[in-house]
Write a protein that holds these residues in place. Structure first.
Motif, PDB file in Angstrom:
ATOM      1  N   MET A  65      -6.479  -8.965  -5.450  1.00  0.00           N
ATOM      2  CA  MET A  65      -5.875  -7.645  -5.269  1.00  0.00           C
ATOM      3  C   MET A  65      -6.705  -6.629  -6.039  1.00  0.00           C
ATOM      4  SD  MET A  65      -3.128  -8.130  -3.415  1.00  0.00           S
ATOM      5  CE  MET A  65      -2.154  -6.644  -3.664  1.00  0.00           C
ATOM      6  N   TRP A 117      -6.463  -2.391  -6.988  1.00  0.00           N
ATOM      7  CA  TRP A 117      -5.541  -1.266  -6.940  1.00  0.00           C
ATOM      8  C   TRP A 117      -5.992  -0.159  -7.881  1.00  0.00           C
ATOM      9  CZ3 TRP A 117      -4.714  -5.662  -9.684  1.00  0.00           C
ATOM     10  CH2 TRP A 117      -4.347  -5.530 -11.026  1.00  0.00           C
ATOM     11  N   THR A 140      -8.367  -5.107 -10.766  1.00  0.00           N
ATOM     12  CA  THR A 140      -8.375  -6.309  -9.937  1.00  0.00           C
ATOM     13  C   THR A 140      -7.626  -7.459 -10.607  1.00  0.00           C
ATOM     14  OG1 THR A 140      -9.798  -7.810  -8.677  1.00  0.00           O
ATOM     15  CG2 THR A 140     -10.592  -7.147 -10.847  1.00  0.00           C
ATOM     16  N   ILE A 189       3.006 -11.920  -6.280  1.00  0.00           N
ATOM     17  CA  ILE A 189       2.364 -10.641  -6.588  1.00  0.00           C
ATOM     18  C   ILE A 189       3.407  -9.553  -6.343  1.00  0.00           C
ATOM     19  CG2 ILE A 189       0.536  -9.025  -5.930  1.00  0.00           C
ATOM     20  CD1 ILE A 189      -0.920 -11.551  -4.707  1.00  0.00           C
ATOM     21  N   VAL A 210       3.939  -5.441  -5.921  1.00  0.00           N
ATOM     22  CA  VAL A 210       3.267  -4.169  -5.679  1.00  0.00           C
ATOM     23  C   VAL A 210       4.321  -3.061  -5.711  1.00  0.00           C
ATOM     24  CG1 VAL A 210       1.787  -2.835  -4.128  1.00  0.00           C
ATOM     25  CG2 VAL A 210       1.566  -5.342  -4.219  1.00  0.00           C
ATOM     26  N   HIS A 244      -3.741   0.165  -2.823  1.00  0.00           N
ATOM     27  CA  HIS A 244      -4.231  -1.187  -3.054  1.00  0.00           C
ATOM     28  C   HIS A 244      -4.985  -1.723  -1.851  1.00  0.00           C
ATOM     29  CE1 HIS A 244      -0.308  -1.827  -1.125  1.00  0.00           C
ATOM     30  NE2 HIS A 244      -0.754  -3.011  -0.742  1.00  0.00           N
ATOM     31  N   GLU A 296      -5.994  -5.759  -0.236  1.00  0.00           N
ATOM     32  CA  GLU A 296      -5.936  -7.208  -0.329  1.00  0.00           C
ATOM     33  C   GLU A 296      -7.262  -7.773   0.136  1.00  0.00           C
ATOM     34  OE1 GLU A 296      -1.551  -6.150   0.410  1.00  0.00           O
ATOM     35  OE2 GLU A 296      -3.418  -5.548   1.364  1.00  0.00           O
TER      36      GLU A 296
END
Length: 170
Positions: free
Chosen positions: A94, A96, A103, A112, A114, A120, A122
């Motif tokens: 990830m 963001w 990371t 995870i 969010v 973000h 993926e």
């Protein structure tokens, strides 16, 4: 006329009188019957299992996410929704932040979180293995807002095949 009322720990009484539990109760959505007609992000194949249209869910969206080997999504966020991703198979990276400058990685069995409005991306960290995840969101809708930002790592545009894009799409 008798009403069957149950008191719950939340302090609310929930009446079940007149409820058709056979049709309005528990629903099982077979894995082969997920709906691919949902907002998607380039590089990612989302399929809905639980949403308002399919089961009448008011406060949840759940489904699957598949990212092909060595693929990345574009930068995006999910508006006011909170998201939880459970990694089933593969390795997720990830990124963001305003420029995707942060990371972290997750593997099978990892969760995870969010938060709302977080930009973000993926990334499937494996060059050979599919990344397969289960996704849950805090509302009965699927919101994906693609962002035009300069990422720290340039995303690749990836075609995928599903019922909505039989010839491949983004």
């Amino acid at each position: 006329m008798s009403h069957d009322v149950h008191s719950h720990a939340d302090g609310h009484d929930h009446a079940s009188a007149g409820t058709d539990w056979k049709h309005d109760g528990v629903r099982v959505i077979p894995g082969g019957q997920l709906d691919g007609n949902v907002p998607s992000t380039p590089g990612m194949d989302r399929k809905a299992a639980i949403n308002f249209a399919r089961v009448g869910a008011q406060k949840l969206w759940a489904g699957t996410v598949t990212i092909h080997a060595n693929a990345k999504t574009g930068a995006h966020h999910h508006g006011h929704l909170e998201s939880v991703i459970y990694v089933v198979r593969g390795r997720a990276r990830m990124r963001w932040g305003e420029h995707l400058e942060f990371t972290a990685e997750a593997g099978p069995g990892d969760f995870i979180y969010v938060p709302p409005y977080v930009p973000h991306q993926e990334i499937n960290a494996s060059p050979t293995e599919l990344l397969e995840c289960v996704l849950c969101r805090s509302d009965g809708e699927a919101v994906a807002i693609n962002l035009d930002i300069t990422p720290a790592e340039k995303p690749e545009q990836v075609l995928w095949i599903d019922l909505t894009h039989p010839q491949g799409g983004v």
